[in-house]
Structures are given as C-alpha cells and as structure tokens.
Design a protein around this motif. Structure first.
Motif, PDB file in Angstrom:
ATOM      1  N   SER A   1       0.808  -1.222   0.000  1.00 34.50           N
ATOM      2  CA  SER A   1       0.000   0.000   0.000  1.00 34.50           C
ATOM      3  C   SER A   1       0.842   1.274   0.000  1.00 34.50           C
ATOM      4  O   SER A   1       0.335   2.344  -0.334  1.00 34.50           O
ATOM      5  N   VAL A   2       2.119   1.166   0.382  1.00 29.44           N
ATOM      6  CA  VAL A   2       2.958   2.368   0.447  1.00 29.44           C
ATOM      7  C   VAL A   2       4.152   2.297  -0.500  1.00 29.44           C
ATOM      8  O   VAL A   2       4.893   3.277  -0.624  1.00 29.44           O
ATOM      9  N   LYS A   3       4.308   1.179  -1.161  1.00 31.33           N
ATOM     10  CA  LYS A   3       5.464   1.002  -2.040  1.00 31.33           C
ATOM     11  C   LYS A   3       5.459   2.062  -3.131  1.00 31.33           C
ATOM     12  O   LYS A   3       4.430   2.315  -3.766  1.00 31.33           O
ATOM     13  N   GLY A   4       6.600   2.695  -3.331  1.00 28.16           N
ATOM     14  CA  GLY A   4       6.727   3.740  -4.325  1.00 28.16           C
ATOM     15  C   GLY A   4       6.381   5.119  -3.817  1.00 28.16           C
ATOM     16  O   GLY A   4       6.645   6.123  -4.489  1.00 28.16           O
ATOM     17  N   ARG A   5       5.785   5.205  -2.638  1.00 30.42           N
ATOM     18  CA  ARG A   5       5.421   6.508  -2.062  1.00 30.42           C
ATOM     19  C   ARG A   5       6.208   6.804  -0.782  1.00 30.42           C
ATOM     20  O   ARG A   5       6.529   7.948  -0.494  1.00 30.42           O
ATOM     21  N   PHE A   6       6.484   5.762  -0.004  1.00 25.75           N
ATOM     22  CA  PHE A   6       7.186   5.927   1.271  1.00 25.75           C
ATOM     23  C   PHE A   6       8.606   5.388   1.136  1.00 25.75           C
ATOM     24  O   PHE A   6       8.850   4.420   0.416  1.00 25.75           O
ATOM     25  N   THR A   7       9.520   6.005   1.900  1.00 27.26           N
ATOM     26  CA  THR A   7      10.901   5.536   1.943  1.00 27.26           C
ATOM     27  C   THR A   7      11.372   5.478   3.390  1.00 27.26           C
ATOM     28  O   THR A   7      11.290   6.483   4.097  1.00 27.26           O
ATOM     29  N   ILE A   8      11.839   4.314   3.789  1.00 22.91           N
ATOM     30  CA  ILE A   8      12.406   4.158   5.126  1.00 22.91           C
ATOM     31  C   ILE A   8      13.919   4.227   5.020  1.00 22.91           C
ATOM     32  O   ILE A   8      14.520   3.708   4.068  1.00 22.91           O
ATOM     33  N   SER A   9      14.530   4.878   5.984  1.00 19.16           N
ATOM     34  CA  SER A   9      15.986   4.975   6.022  1.00 19.16           C
ATOM     35  C   SER A   9      16.426   5.112   7.473  1.00 19.16           C
ATOM     36  O   SER A   9      15.598   5.306   8.370  1.00 19.16           O
ATOM     37  N   ARG A  10      17.714   5.026   7.685  1.00 17.66           N
ATOM     38  CA  ARG A  10      18.238   5.157   9.042  1.00 17.66           C
ATOM     39  C   ARG A  10      19.605   5.796   9.007  1.00 17.66           C
ATOM     40  O   ARG A  10      20.348   5.686   8.021  1.00 17.66           O
ATOM     41  N   ASP A  11      19.937   6.437  10.118  1.00 17.86           N
ATOM     42  CA  ASP A  11      21.254   7.018  10.300  1.00 17.86           C
ATOM     43  C   ASP A  11      21.765   6.489  11.636  1.00 17.86           C
ATOM     44  O   ASP A  11      21.345   6.968  12.697  1.00 17.86           O
TER      45      ASP A  11
END
Length: 122
Positions: A62-72
């Motif tokens: 449902s969120v693929k292509g719209r949301f991006t998860i990342s981390r620092d």
C-alpha cells in the motif's frame, strides 16, 4: 532500547511528511527497524522495515513507491519519508525495533515508540 517518534501532523492529500524515530542506547545499529500504523477502528498494520545497516528495505504494498524508510546509525534515528499522501494514510504511526537484523512484516518487534499522529485531509 527506548524509541521516540516525531514528525506527524496535518497535511493535505498529495503532500509529504517525514517521520523520525530517535532511539536511546548504544546498540541501535544491532536492531532492524520498522514502522507500523493504526487507523481508528482498524488493526495495526506493517508499513516498512529497514535492516541494521540500512541496505535492505521492505514495504507494504500500500505504500510502495510513495514511502521511503531509512536510518542514520550515527544519529540513532530511523526515518519514514512519506510522499503522495492519501486519505487512507491517516493513522497513528509507530516505530519499532526488532532483534532480526533484516526484518520484514513477519519479524518480531520487541520495542515500540509511543506513536505520532498523521492526518491527511482532502
């Protein structure tokens, strides 16, 4: 590990928000991290996950292509960039930590943040 989510708010459909989740402790990089959400009257659902290094990500359809998860890992923080928001994205968003270093929606999540409200208006 203790988690503190922030960055929620009110946004119009089609807009963007970036959620942050700050973690305490020195072992943040040992955990896979995930974002979940719960809309009123609905069960909590998986949104996205990121591996301990940040190199592997996993998304709900449902969120693929719209949301991006990342981390620092230098900042002990995981992010969720949300673009092209839809009305159905309205929910309380939670971050969570998993002992599975490459987690997905099936991984066990042991630590949870308090949630941040995202409201998308028309």
């Amino acid at each position: 590990v203790q988690l503190q989510a922030s960055g929620g708010g009110l946004v119009q459909a089609g807009g963007s928000l970036r959620l942050s989740c700050a973690a305490s402790g020195r072992t943040f990089s040992r955990y896979g991290m995930g974002w979940f959400r719960q809309a009123p009257g609905k069960e909590r659902e998986f949104v996205a996950a990121v591996s301990w290094s940040g190199g592997i990500t996993y998304y709900a359809d449902s969120v693929k292509g719209r949301f991006t998860i990342s981390r620092d890992n230098t900042k002990n923080t995981v992010y969720l960039q949300m673009n092209s928001l839809k009305l159905e994205d309205t929910a309380v968003y939670y971050c969570a930590a998993s002992s599975t270093v490459v987690p997905n929606n099936k991984a066990p999540y042991h630590y949870w943040g308090q949630g941040t409200q995202v409201t998308v208006s028309s």
